[in-house]
Design a protein around this motif. Structure first.
Motif, mmCIF file in Angstrom:
data_model
loop_
_atom_site.group_PDB
_atom_site.id
_atom_site.type_symbol
_atom_site.label_atom_id
_atom_site.label_comp_id
_atom_site.label_asym_id
_atom_site.label_seq_id
_atom_site.Cartn_x
_atom_site.Cartn_y
_atom_site.Cartn_z
ATOM 1 N N THR A 205 30.958 44.432 80.373
ATOM 2 C CA THR A 205 31.815 43.314 80.775
ATOM 3 C C THR A 205 32.484 42.622 79.586
ATOM 4 N N PHE A 206 32.245 43.133 78.389
ATOM 5 C CA PHE A 206 32.808 42.504 77.197
ATOM 6 C C PHE A 206 34.307 42.772 77.112
ATOM 7 N N GLU A 207 35.099 41.720 76.898
ATOM 8 C CA GLU A 207 36.551 41.845 76.797
ATOM 9 C C GLU A 207 37.036 41.160 75.516
ATOM 10 N N PRO A 208 37.155 41.940 74.434
ATOM 11 C CA PRO A 208 37.659 41.355 73.185
ATOM 12 C C PRO A 208 39.170 41.191 73.254
ATOM 13 N N PRO A 209 39.768 40.463 72.307
ATOM 14 C CA PRO A 209 41.233 40.375 72.274
ATOM 15 C C PRO A 209 41.850 41.766 72.133
ATOM 16 N N LYS A 210 42.924 42.016 72.862
ATOM 17 C CA LYS A 210 43.576 43.323 72.809
ATOM 18 C C LYS A 210 44.169 43.560 71.434
ATOM 19 N N PHE A 211 43.950 44.767 70.892
ATOM 20 C CA PHE A 211 44.517 45.091 69.583
ATOM 21 C C PHE A 211 46.010 45.350 69.708
ATOM 22 N N ILE A 212 46.801 44.600 68.940
ATOM 23 C CA ILE A 212 48.239 44.824 68.853
ATOM 24 C C ILE A 212 48.559 45.103 67.394
ATOM 25 N N HIS A 213 49.080 46.277 67.110
ATOM 26 C CA HIS A 213 49.408 46.599 65.721
ATOM 27 C C HIS A 213 50.504 45.653 65.234
ATOM 28 N N PRO A 214 50.364 45.102 64.030
ATOM 29 C CA PRO A 214 51.350 44.122 63.542
ATOM 30 C C PRO A 214 52.772 44.650 63.446
ATOM 31 N N LEU A 215 52.962 45.975 63.431
ATOM 32 C CA LEU A 215 54.308 46.513 63.310
ATOM 33 C C LEU A 215 54.944 46.933 64.643
ATOM 34 N N LEU A 216 54.258 46.633 65.744
ATOM 35 C CA LEU A 216 54.877 46.935 67.047
ATOM 36 C C LEU A 216 56.126 46.087 67.223
ATOM 37 N N GLN A 217 57.208 46.738 67.670
ATOM 38 C CA GLN A 217 58.457 46.017 67.836
ATOM 39 C C GLN A 217 58.411 45.065 69.032
ATOM 40 N N SER A 218 57.694 45.473 70.071
ATOM 41 C CA SER A 218 57.595 44.620 71.242
ATOM 42 C C SER A 218 56.144 44.509 71.643
ATOM 43 N N GLY B 184 59.158 60.887 56.165
ATOM 44 C CA GLY B 184 60.283 60.411 56.964
ATOM 45 C C GLY B 184 60.452 61.090 58.302
ATOM 46 N N VAL B 185 59.390 61.724 58.820
ATOM 47 C CA VAL B 185 59.481 62.405 60.111
ATOM 48 C C VAL B 185 59.001 61.488 61.230
ATOM 49 N N VAL B 186 59.137 61.969 62.459
ATOM 50 C CA VAL B 186 58.674 61.242 63.633
ATOM 51 C C VAL B 186 57.224 61.607 63.906
ATOM 52 N N ALA B 187 56.411 60.594 64.164
ATOM 53 C CA ALA B 187 55.022 60.849 64.548
ATOM 54 C C ALA B 187 54.783 60.313 65.945
ATOM 55 N N LEU B 188 54.074 61.087 66.725
ATOM 56 C CA LEU B 188 53.637 60.670 68.057
ATOM 57 C C LEU B 188 52.150 60.374 67.921
ATOM 58 N N SER B 189 51.789 59.080 67.967
ATOM 59 C CA SER B 189 50.453 58.681 67.547
ATOM 60 C C SER B 189 49.867 57.601 68.451
ATOM 61 N N LEU B 190 48.544 57.547 68.493
ATOM 62 C CA LEU B 190 47.862 56.409 69.096
ATOM 63 C C LEU B 190 48.085 55.183 68.218
ATOM 64 N N VAL B 191 48.151 54.023 68.845
ATOM 65 C CA VAL B 191 48.271 52.762 68.108
ATOM 66 C C VAL B 191 46.864 52.184 67.963
ATOM 67 N N THR B 192 46.275 52.381 66.803
ATOM 68 C CA THR B 192 44.900 51.966 66.549
ATOM 69 C C THR B 192 44.805 51.328 65.160
ATOM 70 N N PRO B 193 43.667 50.698 64.851
ATOM 71 C CA PRO B 193 43.489 50.151 63.492
ATOM 72 C C PRO B 193 43.532 51.222 62.406
ATOM 73 N N SER B 194 43.369 52.491 62.776
ATOM 74 C CA SER B 194 43.421 53.570 61.789
ATOM 75 C C SER B 194 44.850 53.929 61.383
ATOM 76 N N LEU B 195 45.826 53.430 62.133
ATOM 77 C CA LEU B 195 47.225 53.715 61.836
ATOM 78 C C LEU B 195 47.696 52.742 60.750
ATOM 79 N N LYS B 196 47.487 53.114 59.508
ATOM 80 C CA LYS B 196 47.780 52.226 58.374
ATOM 81 C C LYS B 196 49.131 52.600 57.767
ATOM 82 N N ILE B 197 50.137 51.805 58.068
ATOM 83 C CA ILE B 197 51.481 52.010 57.532
ATOM 84 C C ILE B 197 52.038 50.659 57.090
ATOM 85 N N ASP B 198 53.055 50.694 56.224
ATOM 86 C CA ASP B 198 53.566 49.436 55.670
ATOM 87 C C ASP B 198 54.799 48.952 56.437
#
Length: 309
Positions: free
Chosen positions: A294-307, A238-252
């Motif tokens: 020059t490869f540009e894949p879709p930008k990763f947006i974590h599903p739990l981002l509020q905005s 239940g603490v605050v984490a300051l983290s990169l938003v990546t596919p490795s950030l697995k939270i529910d």
């Protein structure tokens, strides 16, 4: 002297172990030993010497390998060019990659490359941390590395994309209702984040200084190395984490990811492609390097981002 002997010599020089080399080459160990012995007899010098259970190159062996690598690479490139001319680009590409790009970016790039150049190119992907991967790159083990920033005069490093820095909290936390936060909003809370000695940690230290964050009032607990542990501790403790938003950030869904409204947090951590500036590479590997630029894949947006942007 024939091409098989040269390929055998090259591979043994790389793995430095007769049994492993023979297994990789799908030949018996006596056959490999005979091929190397015949090569040494023809050259009139020893190419290897024992080093415990392993083998290592002699000075003559190191010299010979440099020319063998150049020669075999030229032959492989000739084969690849002819196949490419007839629409059949082939060859193998050895890539070192950090965890966060192996989960999405790299597979997407590999798929797009095969769509463009055909299915015959074979990828070998190896995992690790940025510093170790690039050490292997310098030794010639990989054709390229996709990871964090790593700068050396012998290497070329190009930024491919950026990963965002954000706040992770349980939805029951007082900060969870904010659409965005600043470093001042974190004062008074325990904040877990990256170890100072890591690459991400070094960038975070600089960011805090550049943003004039109230570090004397922030209770930063800098004991961790990646998003996996940061997200898990934030979720379970239940603490605050300051983290990169990546596919490795697995939270529910009981957790929230809140953007930071501080200069430099949206494009905080650069993901780079690094390769040896002067190196002989297969046509397939060289074209993949050019493709990635020059490869540009879709930008990763974590599903739990509020905005989302």
């Amino acid at each position: 002297m024939n091409l098989s002997q040269l390929y055998y010599f090259q591979h043994l020089a790389e793995v430095q172990h007769y049994t492993r080399a023979a297994e990789d080459l799908y030949i018996t160990q006596p056959a490999l030993s005979h091929a190397i012995a015949s090569l040494e007899d023809e050259l009139g010098c020893s190419l290897f010497q024992k080093d415990g259970r392993n083998m290592r190159l002699t000075d003559d062996g190191k010299l010979f390998k440099r020319y063998v690598d150049e020669g075999l690479n030229a032959i492989d490139n000739g084969i690849s060019e002819l196949k490419s001319r007839h629409g059949m680009l082939s060859g193998s590409i050895d890539i070192g990659a950090i965890a966060t790009v192996r989960a999405g970016y790299l597979p997407a790039a590999m798929k797009a490359y095969r769509d463009e150049h055909g299915p015959l190119v074979e990828f070998h992907v190896y995992q690790g941390i940025t510093s170790l991967l690039n050490q292997y790159l310098e030794q010639g083990v990989y054709d390229l590395v996709i990871g964090g920033p790593y700068y050396k005069s012998s290497l070329t490093t190009k930024v491919l994309m950026y990963q965002e820095l954000a706040v992770v909290v349980p939805k029951t936390h007082p900060l969870a209702n904010h659409e965005s936060l600043t470093f001042n909003d974190l004062v008074g809370y325990d904040v877990i984040t990256y170890r100072k000695t890591s690459i991400v940690g070094e960038l975070l230290t600089k960011l805090l200084e550049d943003c004039q964050a109230p570090e004397d009032k922030l209770n930063l607990i800098r004991n961790y190395d990646d998003e996996v542990i940061l997200g898990a501790i934030a979720q379970y403790e239940g603490v605050v984490a300051l983290s990169l938003v990546t596919p490795s950030l697995k939270i529910d869904p009981s957790m929230a990811i809140i953007p930071l409204e501080e200069e430099g947090t949206k494009e905080f951590y650069p993901i780079c492609m690094t390769y040896r500036s002067k190196a002989f590479r297969s046509v397939a590997a060289q074209r993949f390097i050019e493709f990635i630029e020059t490869f540009e894949p879709p930008k990763f947006i974590h599903p739990l981002l509020q905005s989302e942007e």
